[in-house]
Design a protein around this motif. Structure first.
Motif, PDB file in Angstrom:
ATOM      1  N   GLN A  51       0.819  -1.207   0.000  1.00  0.00           N
ATOM      2  CA  GLN A  51       0.000   0.000   0.000  1.00  0.00           C
ATOM      3  C   GLN A  51       0.857   1.262   0.000  1.00  0.00           C
ATOM      4  OE1 GLN A  51      -2.514  -0.426   3.417  1.00  0.00           O
ATOM      5  NE2 GLN A  51      -3.750  -2.068   2.511  1.00  0.00           N
ATOM      6  N   ALA A  52       2.060   1.172   0.528  1.00  0.00           N
ATOM      7  CA  ALA A  52       2.886   2.374   0.678  1.00  0.00           C
ATOM      8  C   ALA A  52       4.180   2.327  -0.126  1.00  0.00           C
ATOM      9  CB  ALA A  52       3.214   2.571   2.154  1.00  0.00           C
ATOM     10  N   VAL A  53       4.297   1.364  -1.066  1.00  0.00           N
ATOM     11  CA  VAL A  53       5.536   1.239  -1.830  1.00  0.00           C
ATOM     12  C   VAL A  53       5.669   2.376  -2.834  1.00  0.00           C
ATOM     13  CG1 VAL A  53       6.703  -0.130  -3.592  1.00  0.00           C
ATOM     14  CG2 VAL A  53       5.772  -1.233  -1.573  1.00  0.00           C
ATOM     15  N   SER A  54       6.816   3.054  -2.818  1.00  0.00           N
ATOM     16  CA  SER A  54       7.103   4.102  -3.788  1.00  0.00           C
ATOM     17  C   SER A  54       8.610   4.212  -3.930  1.00  0.00           C
ATOM     18  CB  SER A  54       6.527   5.449  -3.332  1.00  0.00           C
ATOM     19  OG  SER A  54       7.258   5.959  -2.231  1.00  0.00           O
ATOM     20  N   TYR A  55       9.033   4.945  -4.948  1.00  0.00           N
ATOM     21  CA  TYR A  55      10.475   5.123  -5.156  1.00  0.00           C
ATOM     22  C   TYR A  55      11.113   5.838  -3.974  1.00  0.00           C
ATOM     23  CZ  TYR A  55      10.344   3.461  -9.987  1.00  0.00           C
ATOM     24  OH  TYR A  55      10.221   2.679 -11.106  1.00  0.00           O
ATOM     25  N   LEU A  56      10.372   6.738  -3.334  1.00  0.00           N
ATOM     26  CA  LEU A  56      10.926   7.454  -2.185  1.00  0.00           C
ATOM     27  C   LEU A  56      11.199   6.522  -1.013  1.00  0.00           C
ATOM     28  CD1 LEU A  56       8.852  10.785  -2.186  1.00  0.00           C
ATOM     29  CD2 LEU A  56      11.234  10.457  -2.885  1.00  0.00           C
ATOM     30  N   ASP A  57      10.438   5.412  -0.938  1.00  0.00           N
ATOM     31  CA  ASP A  57      10.654   4.468   0.153  1.00  0.00           C
ATOM     32  C   ASP A  57      12.046   3.855   0.113  1.00  0.00           C
ATOM     33  OD1 ASP A  57       8.137   4.824   1.168  1.00  0.00           O
ATOM     34  OD2 ASP A  57       7.256   3.139   0.092  1.00  0.00           O
ATOM     35  N   VAL A  58      12.601   3.770  -1.088  1.00  0.00           N
ATOM     36  CA  VAL A  58      13.951   3.206  -1.214  1.00  0.00           C
ATOM     37  C   VAL A  58      14.942   4.018  -0.400  1.00  0.00           C
ATOM     38  CG1 VAL A  58      15.806   2.656  -2.835  1.00  0.00           C
ATOM     39  CG2 VAL A  58      13.422   2.249  -3.488  1.00  0.00           C
ATOM     40  N   PHE A  59      14.682   5.301  -0.279  1.00  0.00           N
ATOM     41  CA  PHE A  59      15.591   6.180   0.459  1.00  0.00           C
ATOM     42  C   PHE A  59      15.088   6.484   1.868  1.00  0.00           C
ATOM     43  CE2 PHE A  59      15.821   7.097  -4.084  1.00  0.00           C
ATOM     44  CZ  PHE A  59      17.155   6.806  -4.327  1.00  0.00           C
ATOM     45  N   ARG A  60      13.746   6.353   2.094  1.00  0.00           N
ATOM     46  CA  ARG A  60      13.199   6.644   3.416  1.00  0.00           C
ATOM     47  C   ARG A  60      13.385   5.494   4.390  1.00  0.00           C
ATOM     48  NH1 ARG A  60       8.155   9.698   1.265  1.00  0.00           N
ATOM     49  NH2 ARG A  60       7.302   7.596   1.036  1.00  0.00           N
ATOM     50  N   LYS A  61      13.200   4.253   3.904  1.00  0.00           N
ATOM     51  CA  LYS A  61      13.290   3.086   4.779  1.00  0.00           C
ATOM     52  C   LYS A  61      14.736   2.623   4.875  1.00  0.00           C
ATOM     53  CE  LYS A  61       8.581   1.462   4.009  1.00  0.00           C
ATOM     54  NZ  LYS A  61       7.713   0.310   3.672  1.00  0.00           N
ATOM     55  N   LYS A  62      15.241   2.598   6.084  1.00  0.00           N
ATOM     56  CA  LYS A  62      16.668   2.397   6.281  1.00  0.00           C
ATOM     57  C   LYS A  62      17.156   1.063   5.730  1.00  0.00           C
ATOM     58  CE  LYS A  62      20.317   2.860   9.730  1.00  0.00           C
ATOM     59  NZ  LYS A  62      20.638   3.108  11.164  1.00  0.00           N
ATOM     60  N   GLU A  63      16.401  -0.033   5.971  1.00  0.00           N
ATOM     61  CA  GLU A  63      16.874  -1.330   5.509  1.00  0.00           C
ATOM     62  C   GLU A  63      16.887  -1.421   3.986  1.00  0.00           C
ATOM     63  OE1 GLU A  63      12.605  -2.149   7.050  1.00  0.00           O
ATOM     64  OE2 GLU A  63      14.250  -0.732   7.381  1.00  0.00           O
ATOM     65  N   ILE A  64      15.904  -0.767   3.326  1.00  0.00           N
ATOM     66  CA  ILE A  64      15.885  -0.757   1.866  1.00  0.00           C
ATOM     67  C   ILE A  64      17.002   0.140   1.340  1.00  0.00           C
ATOM     68  CG2 ILE A  64      14.480  -0.367  -0.190  1.00  0.00           C
ATOM     69  CD1 ILE A  64      13.436  -2.558   1.627  1.00  0.00           C
ATOM     70  N   ARG A  65      17.230   1.256   2.011  1.00  0.00           N
ATOM     71  CA  ARG A  65      18.290   2.185   1.597  1.00  0.00           C
ATOM     72  C   ARG A  65      19.661   1.517   1.663  1.00  0.00           C
ATOM     73  NH1 ARG A  65      17.157   5.978   4.918  1.00  0.00           N
ATOM     74  NH2 ARG A  65      18.788   5.711   6.491  1.00  0.00           N
ATOM     75  N   LEU A  66      19.902   0.768   2.742  1.00  0.00           N
ATOM     76  CA  LEU A  66      21.186   0.076   2.878  1.00  0.00           C
ATOM     77  C   LEU A  66      21.361  -0.977   1.789  1.00  0.00           C
ATOM     78  CD1 LEU A  66      21.375  -0.416   6.753  1.00  0.00           C
ATOM     79  CD2 LEU A  66      22.764   1.118   5.364  1.00  0.00           C
TER      80      LEU A  66
END
Length: 498
Positions: free
Chosen positions: A257-272
């Protein structure tokens, strides 16, 4: 009898009857891998064929011969297309599936090949290169993910690396084609035009293959997914895989429901995870691999071997070394591990680049014009050693790691973004190498690449985890542990492995 506990369950599973999984144990999985890997073949053929074709394009179009910038643009316009294709490829994969993404890439690639073969001037040729690049970009995202999602975790690294073998095999094939057409009228047109043949073959074969079972289960049809999985796993393993998919599906529903390109940088585990994956892709290019593959005939001529045919022949040896090294990598990646393999590879790359730099610096200091001699042969040996070290490690590792480290809902998105980083880096290297070599000298240019390889070594040590043998779910726990450091990811992984 061997009994293991199931994480999150009070029950136990008898795995004593589970079949040993090896690279050649399932012909069905191998078939999926090789058909999907034709996308890698297209990737490799396109990167290799232009190096030889460029020699003859310069002969036909004087304006190309007189402009390094125009030469670089002909080479790099495919990379611009690949950047766009890779960026769009993540969305196409997630929305329409891996199979449709592959089919669309084939159509665009065939069209681009026909445009290049018929190009009346350099500018139409550049347009054809753009179209081919679009197809290559989509394929570069799709093939590793399709293969990874249809592979048992024990051999996933080797199977995904088979796609890289197809890339290096495509490069080798391109040099064979270049040599075959050297004496035929319309030389470079044949070289570029025949690229549409493997794309057409893949299109036909792909029509008879299934969609990725993981994508089917998550997005479309669970029964169809189970039918595909039943061809991949024995009955004992099948039940376990379906249970893992069911658990993953529930987690994905909460996150989608909340997946977006910005989540790649907002969510720490995805960003790492993205930082590690994209960093590997960038360093793969900035350590100079496509400098070698795009310009190896030109580099050979810089070393003093002026004949087009001899330059292509020596470059063919380099391409063969690349393909053979990748075969070694297929074996090592699931036995030696991704991280150790990358570090060993980079160590050899650093030494080889320094050898190349020294050869060119010494040759240029001894003569105003480079002639065939000891230093020229040292440069050619340096190229071969570079490929021998690069191919087993930094060739397959970035693509394999990027097919493994992202959660399902981010896999296409992050894979596409990471591949885009690869193509952007590729473009920078291809567009700047000749100009940089003219400005500071070929030897200094290779020294710069050696310095970047040292940085890559440090990056892998610090930021890239070992992913050998881990399931997708286990990989998620690793990133949660790295992100939050609360021990929950580590404890969950130990529980899953107990």
């Amino acid at each position: 009898m061997t009994i293991v506990s199931l994480p999150g369950s009070s029950g136990y599973l008898d795995v004593s009857n589970r079949k040993v999984v090896s690279y050649f144990s399932n012909p069905y999985v191998l078939g999926l891998t090789f058909v999907a890997g034709i996308g890698g073949l297209l990737f490799g053929y396109d990167t290799g064929v232009i190096s030889g074709a460029l020699l003859y394009i310069k002969d036909e179009f004087p304006e190309v011969n007189q402009s390094s910038f125009l030469q670089e643009t002909i080479v790099s316009m495919a990379l611009v297309g690949a950047m766009i294709g890779a960026a769009a490829g993540g969305w196409i994969n997630d929305s329409y599936g891996r199979k449709r993404a592959t089919l669309s890439a084939d159509v665009v690639f065939i069209l681009g090949s026909l445009v290049m073969a018929a190009a009346p001037d350099p500018y139409i040729l550049i347009l054809g290169r753009l179209l081919v690049g679009l197809g290559v970009g989509v394929a570069s995202v799709t093939a590793p993910v399709y293969i990874a999602e249809a592979s048992p975790s024990e051999i996933r690294g080797g199977l995904v690396s088979t796609n890289v073998l197809m890339i290096t095999g495509g490069q080798f094939l391109s040099y064979l084609v270049n040599l075959a057409f050297t004496e035929i009228p319309g030389t470079w047109r044949w070289m570029l035009g025949v690229a549409g043949v493997p794309a057409a073959i893949q299109f036909v074969l792909m029509l008879f293959l299934p969609e990725s079972p993981r994508w089917l289960y998550m997005k479309k049809d669970k029964a169809e997914a189970v039918a595909v999985l039943a061809k991949i796993y024995d009955p004992y393993r099948l039940e376990e895989e379906i249970d893992q998919l069911a658990t993953a599906l529930e987690e994905e529903r909460l996150r989608m429901q909340a997946v977006s390109y910005l989540d790649v940088f907002r969510k720490k585990e995805i960003r790492l995870a993205f930082f590690a994956g994209a960093g590997l892709q960038a360093f793969q290019q900035f350590t100079g691999i496509n400098t070698v593959m795009y310009y190896s005939p030109t580099i050979v001529q810089m070393a003093g071997f002026k004949s087009n045919q001899l330059a292509l022949l020596l470059s063919l040896i380099v391409a063969l070394t690349n393909a053979m090294g990748t075969i070694v990598g297929i074996y090592l990646i699931d036995h030696f591990g991704r991280k150790k393999l990358a570090l060993t590879s980079l160590s050899g790359v650093i030494v080889s680049l320094i050898l190349l730099a020294v050869a060119f610096i010494l040759e240029s200091s001894n003569s105003n014009s480079i002639n065939v001699g000891g230093y020229g042969w040292i440069a050619v040996i340096g190229l071969a050693l570079y490929i021998a070290f690069f191919a087993p490690g930094m060739g397959p590792v970035p693509w394999t790691v990027n097919s493994e480290i992202y959660p399902e809902s981010y896999r296409g998105m992050c894979g596409g973004m990471s591949a885009t980083v690869n193509w952007i880096s590729n473009l920078i290297v291809a567009q700047s190498f000749l100009s940089l070599a003219e400005a500071v000298g070929t030897g200094v240019t290779f020294l710069i690449l050696a310095g970047i390889a040292v940085m890559a070594f440090v990056f892998v040590v610090v930021f890239v985890p070992e992913t050998k043998g881990l399931s997708f779910e286990e990989m998620e726990r690793i990133w949660k542990e790295k992100a939050w450091g609360n021990g929950s990811g580590k404890d969950a992984l130990l529980e899953a492995r107990s």
